[in-house]
Design a protein around this motif. Structure first.
Motif, PDB file in Angstrom:
ATOM      1  N   VAL A 108     -16.120 -10.756  14.330  1.00 12.04           N
ATOM      2  CA  VAL A 108     -15.029 -10.094  15.039  1.00 12.04           C
ATOM      3  C   VAL A 108     -13.835 -11.035  15.142  1.00 12.04           C
ATOM      4  O   VAL A 108     -13.965 -12.244  14.959  1.00 12.04           O
ATOM      5  N   ASP A 109     -12.671 -10.462  15.487  1.00 13.57           N
ATOM      6  CA  ASP A 109     -11.494 -11.318  15.625  1.00 13.57           C
ATOM      7  C   ASP A 109     -11.500 -12.006  16.990  1.00 13.57           C
ATOM      8  O   ASP A 109     -12.348 -11.762  17.844  1.00 13.57           O
ATOM      9  N   ASP A 110     -10.538 -12.883  17.153  1.00 14.78           N
ATOM     10  CA  ASP A 110     -10.496 -13.765  18.312  1.00 14.78           C
ATOM     11  C   ASP A 110     -10.376 -13.027  19.640  1.00 14.78           C
ATOM     12  O   ASP A 110     -10.769 -13.550  20.675  1.00 14.78           O
ATOM     13  N   GLY A 111      -9.846 -11.823  19.614  1.00  8.93           N
ATOM     14  CA  GLY A 111      -9.678 -11.066  20.853  1.00  8.93           C
ATOM     15  C   GLY A 111     -10.993 -10.769  21.557  1.00  8.93           C
ATOM     16  O   GLY A 111     -11.014 -10.531  22.763  1.00  8.93           O
ATOM     17  N   TYR A 112     -12.096 -10.794  20.833  1.00 10.50           N
ATOM     18  CA  TYR A 112     -13.411 -10.508  21.412  1.00 10.50           C
ATOM     19  C   TYR A 112     -14.111 -11.770  21.913  1.00 10.50           C
ATOM     20  O   TYR A 112     -15.197 -11.702  22.467  1.00 10.50           O
ATOM     21  N   SER A 113     -13.482 -12.924  21.703  1.00  6.82           N
ATOM     22  CA  SER A 113     -14.094 -14.202  22.072  1.00  6.82           C
ATOM     23  C   SER A 113     -14.204 -14.356  23.575  1.00  6.82           C
ATOM     24  O   SER A 113     -13.215 -14.236  24.294  1.00  6.82           O
ATOM     25  N   SER A 114     -15.401 -14.623  24.036  1.00  9.28           N
ATOM     26  CA  SER A 114     -15.626 -15.012  25.424  1.00  9.28           C
ATOM     27  C   SER A 114     -17.039 -15.580  25.520  1.00  9.28           C
ATOM     28  O   SER A 114     -17.926 -15.183  24.753  1.00  9.28           O
ATOM     29  N   LEU A 115     -17.217 -16.494  26.429  1.00  8.60           N
ATOM     30  CA  LEU A 115     -18.535 -17.077  26.646  1.00  8.60           C
ATOM     31  C   LEU A 115     -19.512 -15.999  27.104  1.00  8.60           C
ATOM     32  O   LEU A 115     -20.670 -15.980  26.684  1.00  8.60           O
ATOM     33  N   HIS A 116     -19.038 -15.080  27.927  1.00  7.29           N
ATOM     34  CA  HIS A 116     -19.887 -13.978  28.398  1.00  7.29           C
ATOM     35  C   HIS A 116     -20.415 -13.152  27.219  1.00  7.29           C
ATOM     36  O   HIS A 116     -21.610 -12.850  27.151  1.00  7.29           O
ATOM     37  N   ASN A 117     -19.532 -12.801  26.276  1.00  9.11           N
ATOM     38  CA  ASN A 117     -19.953 -12.032  25.097  1.00  9.11           C
ATOM     39  C   ASN A 117     -20.924 -12.830  24.241  1.00  9.11           C
ATOM     40  O   ASN A 117     -21.928 -12.288  23.757  1.00  9.11           O
ATOM     41  N   LEU A 118     -20.631 -14.112  24.040  1.00  8.54           N
ATOM     42  CA  LEU A 118     -21.509 -14.959  23.237  1.00  8.54           C
ATOM     43  C   LEU A 118     -22.910 -15.019  23.839  1.00  8.54           C
ATOM     44  O   LEU A 118     -23.910 -14.830  23.136  1.00  8.54           O
ATOM     45  N   LYS A 119     -22.996 -15.252  25.136  1.00 10.98           N
ATOM     46  CA  LYS A 119     -24.305 -15.330  25.813  1.00 10.98           C
ATOM     47  C   LYS A 119     -25.047 -14.000  25.719  1.00 10.98           C
ATOM     48  O   LYS A 119     -26.265 -13.969  25.510  1.00 10.98           O
ATOM     49  N   TRP A 120     -24.330 -12.891  25.877  1.00  4.24           N
ATOM     50  CA  TRP A 120     -24.972 -11.575  25.797  1.00  4.24           C
ATOM     51  C   TRP A 120     -25.515 -11.328  24.393  1.00  4.24           C
ATOM     52  O   TRP A 120     -26.631 -10.829  24.230  1.00  4.24           O
ATOM     53  N   LEU A 121     -24.748 -11.678  23.374  1.00  3.01           N
ATOM     54  CA  LEU A 121     -25.197 -11.504  21.991  1.00  3.01           C
ATOM     55  C   LEU A 121     -26.416 -12.375  21.699  1.00  3.01           C
ATOM     56  O   LEU A 121     -27.346 -11.944  21.001  1.00  3.01           O
ATOM     57  N   GLU A 122     -26.432 -13.587  22.232  1.00  2.38           N
ATOM     58  CA  GLU A 122     -27.611 -14.455  22.079  1.00  2.38           C
ATOM     59  C   GLU A 122     -28.818 -13.818  22.749  1.00  2.38           C
ATOM     60  O   GLU A 122     -29.917 -13.808  22.191  1.00  2.38           O
ATOM     61  N   LYS A 123     -28.602 -13.279  23.937  1.00  3.96           N
ATOM     62  CA  LYS A 123     -29.685 -12.661  24.711  1.00  3.96           C
ATOM     63  C   LYS A 123     -30.329 -11.500  23.962  1.00  3.96           C
ATOM     64  O   LYS A 123     -31.553 -11.341  23.980  1.00  3.96           O
ATOM     65  N   ILE A 124     -29.522 -10.674  23.291  1.00  2.00           N
ATOM     66  CA  ILE A 124     -30.097  -9.511  22.607  1.00  2.00           C
ATOM     67  C   ILE A 124     -30.616  -9.848  21.206  1.00  2.00           C
ATOM     68  O   ILE A 124     -31.253  -9.022  20.573  1.00  2.00           O
ATOM     69  N   GLY A 125     -30.319 -11.059  20.704  1.00  2.00           N
ATOM     70  CA  GLY A 125     -30.913 -11.494  19.439  1.00  2.00           C
ATOM     71  C   GLY A 125     -30.025 -11.396  18.208  1.00  2.00           C
ATOM     72  O   GLY A 125     -30.542 -11.400  17.082  1.00  2.00           O
ATOM     73  N   VAL A 126     -28.702 -11.337  18.363  1.00  2.00           N
ATOM     74  CA  VAL A 126     -27.817 -11.364  17.202  1.00  2.00           C
ATOM     75  C   VAL A 126     -27.824 -12.797  16.663  1.00  2.00           C
ATOM     76  O   VAL A 126     -27.488 -13.731  17.392  1.00  2.00           O
ATOM     77  N   LYS A 127     -28.226 -12.973  15.411  1.00  2.00           N
ATOM     78  CA  LYS A 127     -28.379 -14.319  14.850  1.00  2.00           C
ATOM     79  C   LYS A 127     -27.044 -15.004  14.573  1.00  2.00           C
ATOM     80  O   LYS A 127     -26.832 -16.141  14.953  1.00  2.00           O
ATOM     81  N   THR A 128     -26.152 -14.321  13.874  1.00  2.00           N
ATOM     82  CA  THR A 128     -24.857 -14.896  13.514  1.00  2.00           C
ATOM     83  C   THR A 128     -23.783 -14.191  14.318  1.00  2.00           C
ATOM     84  O   THR A 128     -23.581 -12.998  14.168  1.00  2.00           O
ATOM     85  N   LYS A 129     -23.102 -14.965  15.173  1.00  2.00           N
ATOM     86  CA  LYS A 129     -22.080 -14.427  16.069  1.00  2.00           C
ATOM     87  C   LYS A 129     -20.773 -15.126  15.738  1.00  2.00           C
ATOM     88  O   LYS A 129     -20.491 -16.190  16.260  1.00  2.00           O
ATOM     89  N   SER A 130     -19.985 -14.534  14.857  1.00  2.00           N
ATOM     90  CA  SER A 130     -18.769 -15.176  14.377  1.00  2.00           C
ATOM     91  C   SER A 130     -17.549 -14.593  15.064  1.00  2.00           C
ATOM     92  O   SER A 130     -17.156 -13.461  14.804  1.00  2.00           O
ATOM     93  N   PHE A 131     -16.961 -15.394  15.960  1.00  2.00           N
ATOM     94  CA  PHE A 131     -15.697 -15.056  16.602  1.00  2.00           C
ATOM     95  C   PHE A 131     -14.627 -15.820  15.832  1.00  2.00           C
ATOM     96  O   PHE A 131     -14.624 -17.049  15.841  1.00  2.00           O
ATOM     97  N   ASN A 132     -13.755 -15.112  15.166  1.00  2.00           N
ATOM     98  CA  ASN A 132     -12.769 -15.759  14.307  1.00  2.00           C
ATOM     99  C   ASN A 132     -11.529 -16.122  15.096  1.00  2.00           C
ATOM    100  O   ASN A 132     -11.020 -15.313  15.852  1.00  2.00           O
ATOM    101  N   GLY A 133     -11.034 -17.314  14.906  1.00  2.00           N
ATOM    102  CA  GLY A 133      -9.831 -17.759  15.594  1.00  2.00           C
ATOM    103  C   GLY A 133     -10.105 -18.978  16.448  1.00  2.00           C
ATOM    104  O   GLY A 133     -11.226 -19.481  16.534  1.00  2.00           O
ATOM    105  N   ILE A 134      -9.060 -19.443  17.100  1.00  2.00           N
ATOM    106  CA  ILE A 134      -9.152 -20.701  17.849  1.00  2.00           C
ATOM    107  C   ILE A 134     -10.116 -20.612  19.025  1.00  2.00           C
ATOM    108  O   ILE A 134     -10.865 -21.548  19.294  1.00  2.00           O
ATOM    109  N   ASN A 135     -10.119 -19.494  19.740  1.00  2.00           N
ATOM    110  CA  ASN A 135     -11.045 -19.358  20.870  1.00  2.00           C
ATOM    111  C   ASN A 135     -12.483 -19.253  20.384  1.00  2.00           C
ATOM    112  O   ASN A 135     -13.391 -19.836  20.974  1.00  2.00           O
TER     113      ASN A 135
END
Length: 170
Positions: A60-87
């Motif tokens: 996804v693009d950088d607008g979706y970047s957040s620690l909360h989203n990253l942790k949630w994706l890890e919790k549900i088992g998404v292996k590759t979580k690519s947030f594109n951009g500086i954030n």
């Protein structure tokens, strides 16, 4: 005066997700001008509810970047979580960021931009003939269904052509 010739436009920010094969698997159309970062989890829940699959890779693009989203994706088992951009870069370990899987995920993110261009060109996705959130959601869904039927036809045609070519060499 800059901007004095512009008039306010009321619009919507649809959130789309696509499968590896270009099938649109989710549409969220939030009310108001919600930030993208707040829409990732509802889109993912819609994908999982509809497909019964937890995606292995998300780009996804950088607008979706957040620690909360990253942790949630890890919790549900998404292996590759690519947030594109500086954030997204800040949220990603150096090892993951430089890995071939993440490089491929960042490259694949452009596929959604191509999909949106196709939706706008072929199905007039950027134009609505209806008023109101629910009516716009219905119209966008109709356009997505039309796209998905077209895409399924293309995929079936490619599969038949592949089978035909393989049969020639048997």
């Amino acid at each position: 005066i800059k901007g004095s010739l512009r008039s306010a436009t009321i619009g919507y920010k649809p959130q789309l997700a696509r499968s590896k094969n270009g099938i649109i698997t989710a549409l969220e159309l939030p009310a108001g001008n919600a930030p993208d970062s707040q829409e990732l989890i509802p889109v993912m829940k819609q994908i999982i509810r509809r497909t019964k699959i937890i995606p292995e890779m998300l780009s996804v693009d950088d607008g979706y970047s957040s620690l909360h989203n990253l942790k949630w994706l890890e919790k549900i088992g998404v292996k590759t979580k690519s947030f594109n951009g500086i954030n997204g870069r800040r949220l990603t370990s150096d090892e993951d960021w430089e890995s071939e899987v993440y490089k491929a995920a960042r490259a694949d993110r452009s596929l959604i931009e191509g999909l949106i261009s196709t939706l706008k060109l072929v199905h007039e996705f950027g134009k609505s003939r209806r008023r109101g959130l629910e009516n716009n959601r219905a119209e966008m869904l109709e356009k997505i269904i039309a796209h998905n039927f077209s895409r399924l036809g293309t995929l079936r045609h490619r599969r038949r052509e592949k089978e035909r070519r393989e049969a020639l060499f048997e």
